[in-house]
Scaffold this motif. Structure first.
Motif, PDB file in Angstrom:
ATOM      1  N   ARG A 161      47.508 -14.914 -15.170  1.00  0.00           N
ATOM      2  CA  ARG A 161      47.558 -16.028 -14.212  1.00  0.00           C
ATOM      3  C   ARG A 161      49.179 -16.265 -14.113  1.00  0.00           C
ATOM      4  O   ARG A 161      50.069 -16.143 -15.089  1.00  0.00           O
ATOM      5  N   TRP A 162      49.485 -16.715 -12.820  1.00  0.00           N
ATOM      6  CA  TRP A 162      50.748 -17.321 -12.641  1.00  0.00           C
ATOM      7  C   TRP A 162      50.473 -18.804 -12.268  1.00  0.00           C
ATOM      8  O   TRP A 162      49.624 -19.097 -11.551  1.00  0.00           O
TER       9      TRP A 162
ATOM     10  N   LEU B  78      48.412 -20.629  -9.405  1.00  0.00           N
ATOM     11  CA  LEU B  78      48.659 -19.841  -8.199  1.00  0.00           C
ATOM     12  C   LEU B  78      47.702 -18.640  -8.052  1.00  0.00           C
ATOM     13  O   LEU B  78      47.229 -18.547  -6.859  1.00  0.00           O
ATOM     14  N   THR B  79      47.660 -17.703  -8.974  1.00  0.00           N
ATOM     15  CA  THR B  79      46.763 -16.772  -9.057  1.00  0.00           C
ATOM     16  C   THR B  79      46.188 -16.151 -10.144  1.00  0.00           C
ATOM     17  O   THR B  79      46.575 -16.675 -11.194  1.00  0.00           O
ATOM     18  N   ILE B  80      45.352 -15.784 -10.071  1.00  0.00           N
ATOM     19  CA  ILE B  80      44.560 -14.980 -11.504  1.00  0.00           C
ATOM     20  C   ILE B  80      44.087 -13.472 -11.159  1.00  0.00           C
ATOM     21  O   ILE B  80      43.499 -13.317 -10.158  1.00  0.00           O
ATOM     22  N   MET B  81      44.670 -12.407 -11.986  1.00  0.00           N
ATOM     23  CA  MET B  81      44.175 -11.139 -11.691  1.00  0.00           C
ATOM     24  C   MET B  81      43.451 -10.574 -13.026  1.00  0.00           C
ATOM     25  O   MET B  81      43.996 -10.971 -14.171  1.00  0.00           O
ATOM     26  N   THR B  82      42.433  -9.808 -12.829  1.00  0.00           N
ATOM     27  CA  THR B  82      41.805  -9.072 -14.009  1.00  0.00           C
ATOM     28  C   THR B  82      42.430  -7.711 -14.038  1.00  0.00           C
ATOM     29  O   THR B  82      43.423  -7.209 -13.288  1.00  0.00           O
ATOM     30  N   PHE B  83      41.829  -6.857 -14.944  1.00  0.00           N
ATOM     31  CA  PHE B  83      42.351  -5.762 -15.463  1.00  0.00           C
ATOM     32  C   PHE B  83      42.350  -4.620 -14.075  1.00  0.00           C
ATOM     33  O   PHE B  83      43.324  -3.711 -14.050  1.00  0.00           O
ATOM     34  N   SER B  84      41.296  -4.946 -13.262  1.00  0.00           N
ATOM     35  CA  SER B  84      41.365  -4.129 -12.139  1.00  0.00           C
ATOM     36  C   SER B  84      41.727  -4.346 -10.740  1.00  0.00           C
ATOM     37  O   SER B  84      42.012  -3.629  -9.941  1.00  0.00           O
ATOM     38  N   GLU B  85      42.437  -5.407 -10.870  1.00  0.00           N
ATOM     39  CA  GLU B  85      43.395  -5.953  -9.810  1.00  0.00           C
ATOM     40  C   GLU B  85      44.687  -5.682  -9.708  1.00  0.00           C
ATOM     41  O   GLU B  85      45.418  -6.086 -10.899  1.00  0.00           O
ATOM     42  N   ASN B  86      45.397  -5.072  -8.859  1.00  0.00           N
ATOM     43  CA  ASN B  86      46.656  -4.733  -8.680  1.00  0.00           C
ATOM     44  C   ASN B  86      47.647  -5.692  -8.000  1.00  0.00           C
ATOM     45  O   ASN B  86      48.897  -5.805  -8.175  1.00  0.00           O
ATOM     46  N   THR B  87      46.974  -6.512  -7.045  1.00  0.00           N
ATOM     47  CA  THR B  87      47.844  -7.482  -6.448  1.00  0.00           C
ATOM     48  C   THR B  87      46.876  -8.454  -5.856  1.00  0.00           C
ATOM     49  O   THR B  87      45.668  -8.392  -5.751  1.00  0.00           O
ATOM     50  N   LYS B  88      47.531  -9.849  -5.776  1.00  0.00           N
ATOM     51  CA  LYS B  88      46.744 -10.860  -5.359  1.00  0.00           C
ATOM     52  C   LYS B  88      47.639 -11.759  -4.813  1.00  0.00           C
ATOM     53  O   LYS B  88      48.912 -12.063  -5.192  1.00  0.00           O
ATOM     54  N   SER B  89      47.148 -12.262  -3.557  1.00  0.00           N
ATOM     55  CA  SER B  89      48.165 -13.046  -2.729  1.00  0.00           C
ATOM     56  C   SER B  89      47.828 -14.662  -2.500  1.00  0.00           C
ATOM     57  O   SER B  89      46.355 -14.698  -2.651  1.00  0.00           O
ATOM     58  N   ASN B  90      48.810 -15.565  -2.392  1.00  0.00           N
ATOM     59  CA  ASN B  90      48.330 -16.747  -2.238  1.00  0.00           C
ATOM     60  C   ASN B  90      49.557 -17.192  -1.199  1.00  0.00           C
ATOM     61  O   ASN B  90      50.547 -17.981  -1.687  1.00  0.00           O
ATOM     62  N   GLY B  91      49.075 -17.370  -0.230  1.00  0.00           N
ATOM     63  CA  GLY B  91      50.102 -17.745   0.845  1.00  0.00           C
ATOM     64  C   GLY B  91      51.255 -16.958   0.603  1.00  0.00           C
ATOM     65  O   GLY B  91      51.474 -15.481   0.932  1.00  0.00           O
ATOM     66  N   ARG B  92      52.536 -17.465   0.554  1.00  0.00           N
ATOM     67  CA  ARG B  92      53.784 -16.765   0.539  1.00  0.00           C
ATOM     68  C   ARG B  92      54.118 -16.180  -0.873  1.00  0.00           C
ATOM     69  O   ARG B  92      54.901 -15.404  -1.281  1.00  0.00           O
TER      70      ARG B  92
ATOM     71  N   ALA C 123      51.477 -11.644  -6.227  1.00  0.00           N
ATOM     72  CA  ALA C 123      51.427 -11.152  -7.604  1.00  0.00           C
ATOM     73  C   ALA C 123      50.837  -9.779  -7.817  1.00  0.00           C
ATOM     74  O   ALA C 123      50.147  -9.472  -7.096  1.00  0.00           O
ATOM     75  N   THR C 124      51.624  -9.067  -8.591  1.00  0.00           N
ATOM     76  CA  THR C 124      51.232  -7.650  -8.870  1.00  0.00           C
ATOM     77  C   THR C 124      51.136  -7.465 -10.451  1.00  0.00           C
ATOM     78  O   THR C 124      51.541  -8.351 -11.164  1.00  0.00           O
ATOM     79  N   LEU C 125      50.089  -6.525 -10.570  1.00  0.00           N
ATOM     80  CA  LEU C 125      49.754  -6.178 -12.163  1.00  0.00           C
ATOM     81  C   LEU C 125      49.665  -4.940 -12.440  1.00  0.00           C
ATOM     82  O   LEU C 125      48.967  -4.066 -11.717  1.00  0.00           O
ATOM     83  N   ASP C 126      50.301  -4.553 -13.158  1.00  0.00           N
ATOM     84  CA  ASP C 126      50.424  -3.052 -13.759  1.00  0.00           C
ATOM     85  C   ASP C 126      49.677  -2.982 -15.259  1.00  0.00           C
ATOM     86  O   ASP C 126      50.466  -3.239 -16.201  1.00  0.00           O
ATOM     87  N   ALA C 127      48.484  -2.883 -15.538  1.00  0.00           N
ATOM     88  CA  ALA C 127      47.802  -2.950 -16.690  1.00  0.00           C
ATOM     89  C   ALA C 127      48.243  -2.005 -17.877  1.00  0.00           C
ATOM     90  O   ALA C 127      48.265  -2.037 -19.012  1.00  0.00           O
TER      91      ALA C 127
END
Lengths: 113, 115
Positions: A34-35, A47-61, A64-68
């Protein structure tokens, strides 16, 4: 040891510019990342929450990216505004560690006019 | 407005005095947490409660106690304050104990200074 590190510690940019904040973690096992944005004198807000399978998540401007695989995440802020001045906190959730939320120390962002 | 209310907003306390920080949520979340935030460090867990009637120790529980008599309230007590307890204290709640994808909501904190 489960840890979350963030860089830079602080950052100053001009209004309208883009910036990227970094988060590296050693938390295992991994549930999600989470950010949060924390304005001065206020509590953190998600702002955002990402699980293992998610590489990117946006919230307006905010994107977030994730490289597990490398255990790294970034938060990209586009076309910054004065109201983006805040601390940004990376939080990793583990299924099996303590009570599960491991917090980074935050990056302090200042957006100047 | 739904959320978490913390009181007081700030407090200056003499060392050795007893102090209770109040936290109330109206979201009917099962899990509640107390964190302290110190400059340069991430939020550190003091105590938690997965549901009313149960509590547990976090990373830095010494000198603090909590109770969870009902779903909404989760007070944090400093029995005999010491200067090292000077910090900003945040109460949080989640609809999912043990993390998961449940939202983690924070109050706006209590700034405590122990002199």
């Amino acid at each position: 040891k489960n840890q979350v590190e963030q860089s830079p510690q602080s950052l100053i940019i001009l209004e309208g510019k883009n910036c990227t904040l970094q988060c590296n973690y050693t938390v295992s096992p991994f549930s999600n990342l989470r950010w949060y944005k924390q304005d001065t004198g206020r509590g953190p807000v998600s702002l955002t929450i990402m699980t293992f399978s998610e590489n990117t998540k946006s919230n307006g401007r905010y994107t977030a990216t994730l490289d597990a695989d490398t255990k790294q995440s970034s938060l990209h802020i586009t076309a910054s505004q004065l109201s983006d001045s805040a601390s940004y906190i990376c939080v990793v959730t583990s299924d099996n560690y303590g009570q599960n939320f491991v917090f980074g120390p935050g990056t302090r962002l200042s957006v100047l006019p | 407005i739904a959320g978490i209310t913390q009181a007081p907003t700030s407090q200056i306390l003499a060392a050795g005095r007893r102090m209770t920080l109040r936290c109330t949520q109206d979201m009917r979340h099962n899990a509640m947490y107390w964190y302290r935030q110190d400059l340069g460090l991430g939020l550190r867990l003091i105590h938690y409660s997965n549901t009313a009637g149960t509590t547990g120790k976090g990373e830095v529980p010494d000198g603090y106690s909590v109770s969870r008599a009902n779903t909404d309230d989760f007070p944090l007590t400093l029995a005999s304050a010491v200067p090292s307890q000077t910090s900003v204290y945040f109460c949080a709640s989640s609809d999912q104990p043990r993390g998961g994808r449940g939202a983690l909501h924070f109050g706006n904190g209590t700034r405590l200074t122990v002199t």
